[in-house]
Scaffold this active site. Structure first.
Site, mmCIF file in Angstrom:
data_model
loop_
_atom_site.group_PDB
_atom_site.id
_atom_site.type_symbol
_atom_site.label_atom_id
_atom_site.label_comp_id
_atom_site.label_asym_id
_atom_site.label_seq_id
_atom_site.Cartn_x
_atom_site.Cartn_y
_atom_site.Cartn_z
ATOM 1 N N ASP A 1 -118.068 24.527 -33.272
ATOM 2 C CA ASP A 1 -118.694 23.477 -34.067
ATOM 3 C C ASP A 1 -118.347 22.132 -33.428
ATOM 4 O O ASP A 1 -117.572 22.051 -32.469
ATOM 5 C CB ASP A 1 -118.231 23.548 -35.525
ATOM 6 C CG ASP A 1 -119.257 22.966 -36.493
ATOM 7 O OD1 ASP A 1 -120.077 22.135 -36.057
ATOM 8 O OD2 ASP A 1 -119.247 23.330 -37.678
ATOM 9 N N TYR A 2 -118.924 21.080 -33.967
ATOM 10 C CA TYR A 2 -118.859 19.743 -33.376
ATOM 11 C C TYR A 2 -117.413 19.292 -33.172
ATOM 12 O O TYR A 2 -116.677 19.060 -34.126
ATOM 13 C CB TYR A 2 -119.598 18.776 -34.304
ATOM 14 C CG TYR A 2 -120.065 17.486 -33.696
ATOM 15 C CD1 TYR A 2 -121.402 17.282 -33.409
ATOM 16 C CD2 TYR A 2 -119.175 16.460 -33.431
ATOM 17 C CE1 TYR A 2 -121.857 16.083 -32.873
ATOM 18 C CE2 TYR A 2 -119.608 15.260 -32.889
ATOM 19 C CZ TYR A 2 -120.951 15.078 -32.611
ATOM 20 O OH TYR A 2 -121.384 13.880 -32.080
#
Length: 750
Positions: free
Chosen positions: A264-265
């Site tokens: 994820d980011y």
């Protein structure tokens, strides 16, 4: 498509820098020079030779723009390897559907698949290749802002919906026109973040993880999801992006997933803040050894892997493995044959976007996902019952076009049908409504005075009525006057769209004070008040529950929301939505969910005993349970029957029930089948959903509804730690919702 041998040759010809580049995803800022970033992304320290080989771009759209980016990139890439474009298409592209939590309330996987297919067609026309969806996180805490992206609290329902979404996005083949790759998220257990706080710790037993949280992800993997995304949280004390047991042992070895695992980011960079890595090099080593193939918007892989590989601190074979998976994804997408995939499809971008066919699908999903929570007989609103020939539409959502969510990143607000337009459409489409007057007043803003919101993007949001010169008391007085003049009031209330989504956890699930006051004043002026609630999560509204004549949960319904609300309330559509997540009575109950484990001291309904599992000031039951929802007609259920009473341990159970529409109008009923394992070597839930069917019945019509409960559906984590079915008695319940207690049949497995 390239053959296996050609992929081997390509990988063998690539430099170490090129391979590492295939393990990096960056935002469009690095390719278009626009859209500045914050946090780790603003401090990116990636060498130029690796940057030229970057694998993927995040959240850049538009066919013409993406074609230009791709052309310029390929010219610079040493081996002319194309980029893969990914974006957050969570519940529709330009045609926006209800949020996933609402889609779960449809109990209609086929329609979920159709919505995902529409989203894929529009996304592909805009040049995209992959969406970060579906989200199979099981969630039991409505304080968590991202519960809006889940399809609810039940493992079986989530699995069916996740599979349907993957099949809808990806179609028969990812080389077909109008398809995109799916990215399953967030692996794993993200929906169980402590206290409902985003990015927080997850701590649970392996039994709960395997029985309740993992199965829905596995359904998406079995459906062929092209990618999987790691979650921000810890699992057994180890963040998911560094968790070898989770990613290598379960996802890869047990489940056989061979696609791309993306973080994820900035999640790999955040391993430092979790305290499991001292610096970026340690974070990169942990993540690559845990099998994470692609680093989303962080400086870690690009800045550390080359040095560590050259010094022998990580194996170059790990880099080869991940780079190859990314190349295989691009090959599966057909990008080596056509870096722009189907140019003819992209040339139809404006024709495809928000077309009438797509809008019909969005309206159908909005209609099916709305849940009628209360009706004292006032609904449906019909013109023949209006003596004053007047309907008042009041509330901050009466004219609002903000019916999407923070994830409706590509929605064009002018295309949204608001409630005022929806009711005018309903009135003009039906001659029976001729002469009926619609009074529209806001009455109150969504936010209270001084209330501030940090938005997904853009400036801080505040209640701006004062700046606009709107007098609150005058607005309230106009709303009360309209209520007094009307036969019935449609009161459209709800939370701001920024109150749900990523980073939007809330300790209080109540409406703003201004909206609660608006309800009290309007309801006192006209008790024939129908409340329509717009939210991205279950809310708590005891006064409305008690006093309103009817309550419709509309969620965040998307571009066709206004039409859908009007059609449901005027009876053009018989509501059929059923809750995919329980509504608590108070925040102190959370988590509250239907399939909890039995306790040694269960509380009996209505009992005031002290030494039982309940609260002294409140019972433990939800305000509205999972599977609950009302209709404008009535359905009766016959007794549950099975084809026999004793089964072999590996046999399927066949159960059925006769359902009859005993009301006066046709409608859908969602027939739900639950199973309870009466005795096990580990404690078992009070009941578990194992099947559901949507059936349409005319008045007086009957249908025999059958369910097959497979042996796999009766397996459990045993006291020995094995995954198997134990012999014993099973109780099969079939009914309207998860509260069914008296309509069951017991069978024995030997």
């Amino acid at each position: 498509m390239l053959s296996r041998e050609q992929l081997d040759q390509l990988l063998g010809d690539m430099s170490l820098e090129e391979k590492i580049g295939q393990m990096i995803q960056l935002t469009g800022y690095y390719f278009t020079g626009s859209g500045g970033e914050t946090g780790p992304a603003s401090e990116m320290r990636i060498p130029e030779d690796i940057l030229k080989s970057t694998a993927s771009v995040l959240n850049v759209t538009g066919a013409k723009r993406l074609k230009e980016v791709q052309e310029n990139y390929i010219k610079e890439n040493p081996h002319r390897i194309p980029l893969v474009f990914m974006a957050d298409v969570i519940h529709g592209f330009r045609t926006v559907f209800p949020i996933p939590l609402a889609q779960g309330c449809s109990f209609d996987p086929q329609l979920v698949k159709e919505c995902a297919s529409v989203a894929a067609r529009e996304s592909a026309a805009a040049g995209l290749h992959v969406t970060f969806s579906s989200m199979a996180d099981l969630v039991r805490d409505p304080r968590w802002g991202r519960c809006m992206e889940s399809t609810g609290e039940d493992v079986y329902l989530n699995g069916q919906m996740a599979r349907a979404a993957v099949e809808g996005y990806q179609g028969e083949s990812l080389t077909d026109e109008g398809t995109i790759g799916a990215c399953l998220k967030h692996f794993a257990g993200y929906g169980a973040a402590e206290g409902g706080r985003d990015y927080n710790t997850v701590d649970m037993s392996e039994l709960s993880l395997r029985e309740q949280y993992l199965p829905a992800y596995r359904e998406a993997v079995k459906a062929g999801t092209a990618l999987v995304m790691t979650s921000f949280n810890t699992v057994n004390g180890i963040p998911a992006s560094a968790n070898r047991w989770l990613n290598e042992e379960i996802l890869r070895k047990e489940w056989g997933f061979d696609g791309v695992l993306i973080s994820d980011y900035s999640a790999i960079y955040e391993l430092i803040f979790h305290g499991v890595a001292e610096n970026e090099e340690e974070a990169g080593k942990l993540a690559v050894e845990a099998g994470v193939d692609m680093d989303m918007v962080s400086p870690v892989y690009g800045g550390t892997l080359k040095k560590m590989a050259e010094e022998g601190r990580i194996s170059e074979e790990l880099i080869d493995r991940s780079a190859r998976r990314v190349l295989e994804l691009k090959n599966r997408l057909g990008l080596f044959d056509s870096p722009f995939r189907s140019e003819k499809w992209m040339e139809r971008e404006e024709e495809i976007m928000h077309c009438e066919c797509h809008r019909r699908t969005a309206r159908k999903m909005a209609e099916e996902s709305m849940v009628l929570l209360k009706n004292d007989g006032i609904l449906p609103v019909r013109p023949e019952n209006l003596s004053k020939k007047t309907v008042a539409l009041i509330g901050p959502y009466a004219r609002s076009r903000e019916l999407g969510s923070v994830w409706s990143m590509f929605l064009q607000e002018e295309e949204v049908v608001n409630l005022e337009e929806g009711f005018n459409n309903a009135f003009t489409e039906d001659s029976d409504w001729m002469g009926i007057r619609l009074l529209v007043e806001e009455g109150a803003p969504i936010l209270d005075p001084g209330e501030e919101l940090t938005p997904f993007k853009g400036p801080i949001l505040v209640n701006d009525w004062k700046e606009k010169g709107i007098d609150r008391e005058e607005a309230l007085a106009r709303a009360v006057k309209a209520a007094k003049e009307a036969d019935v009031v449609i009161l459209a209330l709800g939370e701001h769209k920024q109150y749900s989504g990523e980073g939007a956890s809330k300790a209080s699930l109540r409406l703003s004070k201004g909206q609660q006051h608006l309800f009290e004043e309007v309801n006192q002026a006209n008790p024939n008040t129908v409340v329509v609630l717009f939210s991205g999560r279950p809310l708590i509204f005891p006064e409305i529950k008690q006093k309103a004549a009817a309550v419709l949960q509309a969620w965040r319904p998307g571009t066709e929301g206004g039409d859908a609300v009007a059609r449901v309330l005027t009876g053009k559509v018989n509501p059929s939505g059923r809750l995919s997540m329980s509504f608590p009575k108070a925040e102190g109950q959370i988590p509250v969910y239907y399939n909890h484990l039995r306790t040694g001291r269960p509380a009996q309904e209505g009992s005031r005993e002290r030494f039982v599992s309940t609260y002294r000031d409140l019972d433990g039951e939800p305000a509205y349970p999972f599977g609950y929802g009302l209709s404008y007609t009535e359905f009766s259920y016959g007794s549950v029957s099975t084809n026999k009473e004793e089964y072999g341990l590996m046999e399927e159970i066949q159960a059925c029930v006769v359902v009859e529409n005993t009301g006066k109008i046709p409608g859908y009923e969602v027939v739900q089948c639950y199973v309870q394992d009466m005795v096990g070597s580990t404690a078992r839930p009070v009941r578990e959903l194992k099947g559901f069917k949507r059936i349409w019945l005319e008045p007086g019509e009957k249908e025999t509804v059958s369910f097959t409960i497979t042996e796999e559906q009766t397996r459990m984590i045993t006291g020995k730690g094995t995954w198997e079915t134990e012999p014993g008695t099973f109780r099969i319940y079939i009914g309207k919702d998860s509260r069914v207690t008296d309509n069951f049949k017991e069978v024995i497995k030997r």
